[in-house]
Design an enzyme around this catalytic site. Sequence first.
Site, PDB file in Angstrom:
ATOM      1  N   HIS A 158       0.852  -1.204   0.000  1.00 22.81           N
ATOM      2  CA  HIS A 158       0.000   0.000   0.000  1.00 22.81           C
ATOM      3  C   HIS A 158       0.886   1.252   0.000  1.00 22.81           C
ATOM      4  O   HIS A 158       0.963   1.992   0.989  1.00 22.81           O
ATOM      5  CB  HIS A 158      -0.869  -0.073   1.261  1.00 22.81           C
ATOM      6  CG  HIS A 158      -1.961   0.925   1.388  1.00 22.81           C
ATOM      7  ND1 HIS A 158      -1.771   2.290   1.260  1.00 22.81           N
ATOM      8  CD2 HIS A 158      -3.271   0.753   1.650  1.00 22.81           C
ATOM      9  CE1 HIS A 158      -2.925   2.899   1.449  1.00 22.81           C
ATOM     10  NE2 HIS A 158      -3.852   1.995   1.684  1.00 22.81           N
ATOM     11  N   ASP A 214     -10.820   6.752  -4.978  1.00 18.89           N
ATOM     12  CA  ASP A 214     -10.575   5.441  -4.365  1.00 18.89           C
ATOM     13  C   ASP A 214     -10.997   4.403  -5.413  1.00 18.89           C
ATOM     14  O   ASP A 214     -12.156   3.991  -5.453  1.00 18.89           O
ATOM     15  CB  ASP A 214     -11.398   5.324  -3.067  1.00 18.89           C
ATOM     16  CG  ASP A 214     -10.918   4.177  -2.182  1.00 18.89           C
ATOM     17  OD1 ASP A 214     -10.190   3.298  -2.689  1.00 18.89           O
ATOM     18  OD2 ASP A 214     -11.291   4.151  -0.994  1.00 18.89           O
ATOM     19  N   GLU A 262      -1.267   1.525  -5.170  1.00 24.30           N
ATOM     20  CA  GLU A 262      -1.071   0.310  -4.394  1.00 24.30           C
ATOM     21  C   GLU A 262      -0.991  -0.908  -5.317  1.00 24.30           C
ATOM     22  O   GLU A 262      -1.844  -1.079  -6.185  1.00 24.30           O
ATOM     23  CB  GLU A 262      -2.229   0.157  -3.404  1.00 24.30           C
ATOM     24  CG  GLU A 262      -2.444   1.418  -2.574  1.00 24.30           C
ATOM     25  CD  GLU A 262      -3.781   1.435  -1.842  1.00 24.30           C
ATOM     26  OE1 GLU A 262      -4.282   0.356  -1.474  1.00 24.30           O
ATOM     27  OE2 GLU A 262      -4.328   2.537  -1.650  1.00 24.30           O
TER      28      GLU A 262
END
Length: 277
Positions: free
Chosen positions: A153, A196, A253
């Site tokens: 991450h 996101d 990520e």
Amino acid sequence: MIELKKLANGFEYIEITNQLAYAKIALQGGHIFHFARHNEEPVLWLSDTSDFEIGKAIRGGVPICWPSFGMNNPDLPQHGFARVRMWKLINSNESDANTTQITLILNDTKESLGMWNYKFELELKITISDSLTMELTTTNLDEKPFKLTQALHTYFQISDISNISIQGLSGKPYLDALTNKICKQNGAITFEQEVDCVYQEVNNEILLVDKNRTITIQNEGSSSCVVWNPWIEKCSRMSGMRDDAYKEFVCIESVNAYDDFKILLPHAKHTLKANIS
Ligand code: BG6
């Protein structure tokens, strides 16, 4: 040079210096929280209000999310448990003046088996040179298969969120985790609000283009990648970061998440690898 260091509260980390770069890796979480080439800005963002506390994840660097990404396994804590466990240093090697390699491992414990009833070995091989390489290998040591989702991450330090773009994901389908819709990326990613997104079918290099530098991310063992920035409102609600910290980082990520999960049969292995240069 490889040195084991300790903060006043007992928090232990490994400091690596060679001719090209400098890095710091916490034993808790196998968490790389600093990587920079000499005389250059750090590649990894680290929150200046992050706690270095036993049992609490560091905000920034490269948290290892394992054996579950996000809430992909609702029975486990968000991003799994590996990021707050104590890992063991099992190997270190300075192959030449420019290259340092260390290997950390995490095994099941009585406590992990109570949460997630599988025997495992998780190995993280870190190579510090002019680039940062992370190889995260999961071995199923159990007699039953398990489902794995995971992430390296990575929090990247940037000059300002308004200056950057992410290239290499145009045309890829993605799940917008904020709306739960599947969309298709059109052109480079820029930031004007919370993002996101879980990109799929990713089998190429990803570029983080900033004002004065471009970082290249090359993943193996994965066909997905998450792009995340919390923006103003979520940032002010998040632990371990200042209200305006969203301007200073972006997460790209390297993951096996959502549809890109892995099923590991007994005694099988899987490696997720990321090279950042
Ligand atoms: C990202 C998720 O991977 O991690 C975000 O996509 C989440 O939804 C972020 O907020 C940070 O998670 P955490 O548990 O470290 O606060």
